[in-house]
Design an enzyme around this catalytic site. Structure first.
Site, PDB file in Angstrom:
ATOM      1  N   ALA A   1       0.859  -1.185   0.000  1.00 19.80           N
ATOM      2  CA  ALA A   1       0.000   0.000   0.000  1.00 19.80           C
ATOM      3  C   ALA A   1       0.889   1.227   0.000  1.00 19.80           C
ATOM      4  O   ALA A   1       2.036   1.178   0.455  1.00 19.80           O
ATOM      5  CB  ALA A   1      -0.924   0.006   1.219  1.00 19.80           C
TER       6      ALA A   1
ATOM      7  N   ALA B   1       0.692   5.485   0.842  1.00 16.09           N
ATOM      8  CA  ALA B   1      -0.067   6.612   1.370  1.00 16.09           C
ATOM      9  C   ALA B   1       0.765   7.880   1.229  1.00 16.09           C
ATOM     10  O   ALA B   1       1.875   7.865   0.689  1.00 16.09           O
ATOM     11  CB  ALA B   1      -0.457   6.359   2.822  1.00 16.09           C
ATOM     12  N   SER B   2       0.232   8.971   1.743  1.00 15.59           N
ATOM     13  CA  SER B   2       0.890  10.268   1.546  1.00 15.59           C
ATOM     14  C   SER B   2       2.179  10.388   2.349  1.00 15.59           C
ATOM     15  O   SER B   2       3.104  11.070   1.923  1.00 15.59           O
ATOM     16  CB  SER B   2      -0.069  11.398   1.933  1.00 15.59           C
ATOM     17  OG  SER B   2      -0.516  11.232   3.263  1.00 15.59           O
TER      18      SER B   2
ATOM     19  N   ALA C   1       3.827   7.490   3.860  1.00 18.43           N
ATOM     20  CA  ALA C   1       4.638   6.266   3.885  1.00 18.43           C
ATOM     21  C   ALA C   1       4.082   5.253   2.900  1.00 18.43           C
ATOM     22  O   ALA C   1       2.994   5.427   2.335  1.00 18.43           O
ATOM     23  CB  ALA C   1       4.633   5.674   5.295  1.00 18.43           C
ATOM     24  N   GLN C   2       4.848   4.200   2.705  1.00 16.67           N
ATOM     25  CA  GLN C   2       4.352   3.052   1.969  1.00 16.67           C
ATOM     26  C   GLN C   2       4.779   1.791   2.697  1.00 16.67           C
ATOM     27  O   GLN C   2       5.735   1.784   3.483  1.00 16.67           O
ATOM     28  CB  GLN C   2       4.832   3.049   0.520  1.00 16.67           C
ATOM     29  CG  GLN C   2       6.315   3.009   0.303  1.00 16.67           C
ATOM     30  CD  GLN C   2       6.654   3.250  -1.174  1.00 16.67           C
ATOM     31  OE1 GLN C   2       6.156   4.188  -1.801  1.00 16.67           O
ATOM     32  NE2 GLN C   2       7.500   2.397  -1.735  1.00 16.67           N
ATOM     33  N   VAL C   3       4.043   0.712   2.433  1.00 16.32           N
ATOM     34  CA  VAL C   3       4.196  -0.528   3.202  1.00 16.32           C
ATOM     35  C   VAL C   3       4.670  -1.646   2.287  1.00 16.32           C
ATOM     36  O   VAL C   3       4.140  -1.830   1.183  1.00 16.32           O
ATOM     37  CB  VAL C   3       2.856  -0.907   3.872  1.00 16.32           C
ATOM     38  CG1 VAL C   3       2.988  -2.237   4.609  1.00 16.32           C
ATOM     39  CG2 VAL C   3       2.408   0.190   4.833  1.00 16.32           C
TER      40      VAL C   3
ATOM     41  N   LYS D   1       6.815  -0.331   7.316  1.00 15.50           N
ATOM     42  CA  LYS D   1       6.203   0.954   7.028  1.00 15.50           C
ATOM     43  C   LYS D   1       7.332   1.960   6.885  1.00 15.50           C
ATOM     44  O   LYS D   1       7.991   2.319   7.867  1.00 15.50           O
ATOM     45  CB  LYS D   1       5.242   1.360   8.144  1.00 15.50           C
ATOM     46  CG  LYS D   1       4.448   2.627   7.844  1.00 15.50           C
ATOM     47  CD  LYS D   1       3.402   2.888   8.932  1.00 15.50           C
ATOM     48  CE  LYS D   1       2.607   4.147   8.625  1.00 15.50           C
ATOM     49  NZ  LYS D   1       1.562   4.394   9.650  1.00 15.50           N
TER      50      LYS D   1
ATOM     51  N   ASP E   1      -8.969   6.517  14.768  1.00 15.88           N
ATOM     52  CA  ASP E   1      -9.427   6.337  13.389  1.00 15.88           C
ATOM     53  C   ASP E   1      -9.736   4.866  13.112  1.00 15.88           C
ATOM     54  O   ASP E   1      -9.103   4.235  12.258  1.00 15.88           O
ATOM     55  CB  ASP E   1      -8.354   6.846  12.425  1.00 15.88           C
ATOM     56  CG  ASP E   1      -8.908   7.111  11.026  1.00 15.88           C
ATOM     57  OD1 ASP E   1     -10.136   7.222  10.892  1.00 15.88           O
ATOM     58  OD2 ASP E   1      -8.110   7.207  10.085  1.00 15.88           O
TER      59      ASP E   1
END
Length: 556
Positions: free
Chosen positions: A139, A141-142, A144-146, A160, A294
């Site tokens: 995945a 994201a803004s 980080a990435q996994v 991460k 969240d």
């Protein structure tokens, strides 16, 4: 001017980018009001005002244009929009709905571009640490990435990884947001009620914590410890030997993602999953006071044996004991249709803002009365909370930030539970926790603890009186003592003013009599003062306190 407040010329390029995006989405007037165009002109940078953005901008509603602009402005502004999505007390439903569409997704960074940073954080080449490492991200994201990986002992983990170079961009954005918030409050009265400076301050704190992946690891461990006796709740283990500010290595959860409820087969009990999820989040909120802020579908996994896994603890909320008691009173009042209890709590939360208490109380009582006679199972608790914060918004009042996060998490929780079980009853699940909080607040131990705290505060106050009185006298001798009196509108507060004046007069006369008596009765005996003189001094102090209490009570 914005230009005068810029910390360094390095932010100027970012100012240009932000201004250009705002203009493309039809906010050129805002750019002018904030002084961004003037700042760029002074720096000799040309700002093209042509609209070369999406062709459908003119047909979009303002909320949709703001959301699209935030998406284009990048990670900091996407995160800001997600925070604003929790503020139903500040924005109407159509704005909250648009902010809720902001997805924390971004194009993946090629593994070759993060390899050097990853090697630096691991202390050696990734191949030396992991038996397997998938260079294609799981995945992105803004922030980080996994990536999936496997340790030498066969343990499946995820890495991460923070995006290289993201912190300087975010720090520049936060500096600009802070200055823009100051300008908005100073020059845009119509936007002041949104409290932009306070929102940006809290947002900056939250985002900086989220940038530190070791902080996320500590949050995860704290929550995992609170569920040590609850094997049905799983929090991934953190591998600290490789976890730091830019890298978080944790166990991989093998399960069904929360977004894929349709994949739950006969081996899962949806009703049990809903209850366990509700119990877990309510425990975090009302028992521990430290909760996942969240808990949406993307951060939940359904695991074998009807277990639930929670991930991504970058955003957490905190509720101190007193706040938990207030929340319990509020929710208990909603469940019992006790309008007085609900109104009392909300008025207490909004006591630092201006508003008509009587009008707010009347509207809350009408709101609660609408649900009179409705069976408990038919109550839409999330809708009730949303309507309640809408009442606050209409009266120009704002929730404390910790409560805004909690309400958002609570509404998200109810939606998640209802998706699993159409008969899910959040009120019934919350009732035991509410009773527990209310009973604990009035237990002998809690009463004794609060009493001791009040006593020590009073002793500290009395101990500091001689010093404070000395400073007051020195200031008076220098002729620099100033007294400021703020007179509220006489028509609305005339009766309060009369009472305050009467009490102040009585207090001053009483204090004068006591002080005069103490002076007359003080007898010097060498270097000592008689007992009568000591009593006189104590009387003077009590007289001063009487004045303060009289003024305070008279103003209420």
């Amino acid at each position: 001017m914005l230009w005068e407040a810029l910390g360094a010329a390095r932010d100027l390029g970012r100012v240009h980018d932000i201004a250009a995006v705002l203009i493309r989405y039809g906010f050129g007037d805002l750019v002018q009001r904030l002084g961004m165009a003037q700042a760029l002109e002074r720096a000799g940078k040309v700002l093209h005002l042509h609209l070369n953005g999406p062709q459908d901008v003119a047909r979009l509603e303002p909320a949709a244009r703001v959301r699209r602009a935030l998406e284009e402005l990048g990670p900091t502004f996407v995160k800001l929009g997600q925070i604003l999505a929790t503020r139903g007390d500040l924005f109407p439903p159509e704005w909250i709905a648009e902010f809720g569409k902001l997805q924390d997704a971004a194009p993946a960074v090629p593994f070759a571009d993060i390899r050097a940073q990853l090697t630096e954080d691991l202390g050696e080449a990734p191949e030396a640490v992991f038996a397997e490492l998938d260079t294609a991200p799981l995945a992105a994201a803004s922030l980080a990435q996994v990536h999936r990986a496997r340790l030498a002992d066969g343990t499946a983990v995820v890495l991460k990884v923070r995006r290289p170079g993201i912190r300087p961009v975010i720090e520049a954005d936060l500096r600009l947001l802070g200055r823009l918030a100051e300008i908005v409050e100073a020059e845009a009265p119509d936007l002041r009620r949104y409290r932009p400076r306070e929102i940006v301050r809290q947002f900056a704190q939250s985002l900086r914590r989220e940038l530190d992946f070791s902080a996320e690891g500590r949050n995860a461990e704290r929550i995992a410890a609170s569920f040590a006796d609850h094997p049905e709740i799983v929090v991934p283990r953190i591998h600290w030997q490789w976890t730091g500010e830019r890298l978080n290595v944790q166990d991989f959860l093998e399960g069904i993602p929360g977004r894929n409820v349709a994949a739950l087969n006969a081996g899962f009990d949806r009703r049990l999953l809903a209850r366990r999820g509700a119990t877990a989040v309510l425990k975090m909120m009302l028992e521990d006071g430290f909760f996942h802020a969240d808990p949406h579908q993307g951060n939940v996994f359904y695991l074998p044996d009807n277990r639930l896994g929670f991930i991504d603890f970058g955003m957490v909320g905190r509720l101190p004991e007193q706040r938990r008691y207030e929340v319990a009173e509020l929710l208990h009042g909603l469940v019992d249709r006790n309008a007085g209890m609900v109104a009392g709590v909300l008025l207490g939360w909004s006591s630092d803002t201006e508003g008509d208490d009587a009008a707010l109380r009347d509207e809350i009582e009408r709101f609660v009365d609408e649900y009179h006679g409705v069976p408990l199972k038919q109550l839409d608790f999330g809708a009730m909370l949303a309507d309640m914060v809408g009442i606050l918004r209409e009266h120009g009042l704002a929730l404390p930030p910790d409560l805004a996060l909690m309400f958002k998490a609570f509404i998200t929780l109810e939606g998640l539970g209802s998706q699993l079980d159409p008969d899910f009853d959040i009120a019934a699940e919350a009732a035991p926790f509410l009773r527990q909080v209310l009973v604990a607040h009035h237990s002998p131990e809690a009463l004794a603890r609060r009493g001791w705290s009040a006593l020590t505060s009073a002793v500290d106050l009395l101990a500091g009186l001689p010093h404070d009185l000395g400073r007051l006298l020195r200031t008076a001798r220098r002729g620099t003592l100033r007294v400021e009196v703020e007179v509220p509108p006489l028509k609305a507060f005339g009766d309060r003013l009369d009472r305050a004046a009467s009490r102040l007069t009585i207090g001053i006369v009483t204090a004068a009599l006591i002080v005069g008596s103490s002076i007359a009765l003080t007898v010097d005996r060498g270097n000592s003062t008689s007992t009568v003189g000591l009593l006189g001094f104590i009387g003077a102090v009590l007289g001063g306190l009487w004045v303060l209490v009289s003024v305070w009570r008279g103003g209420r």
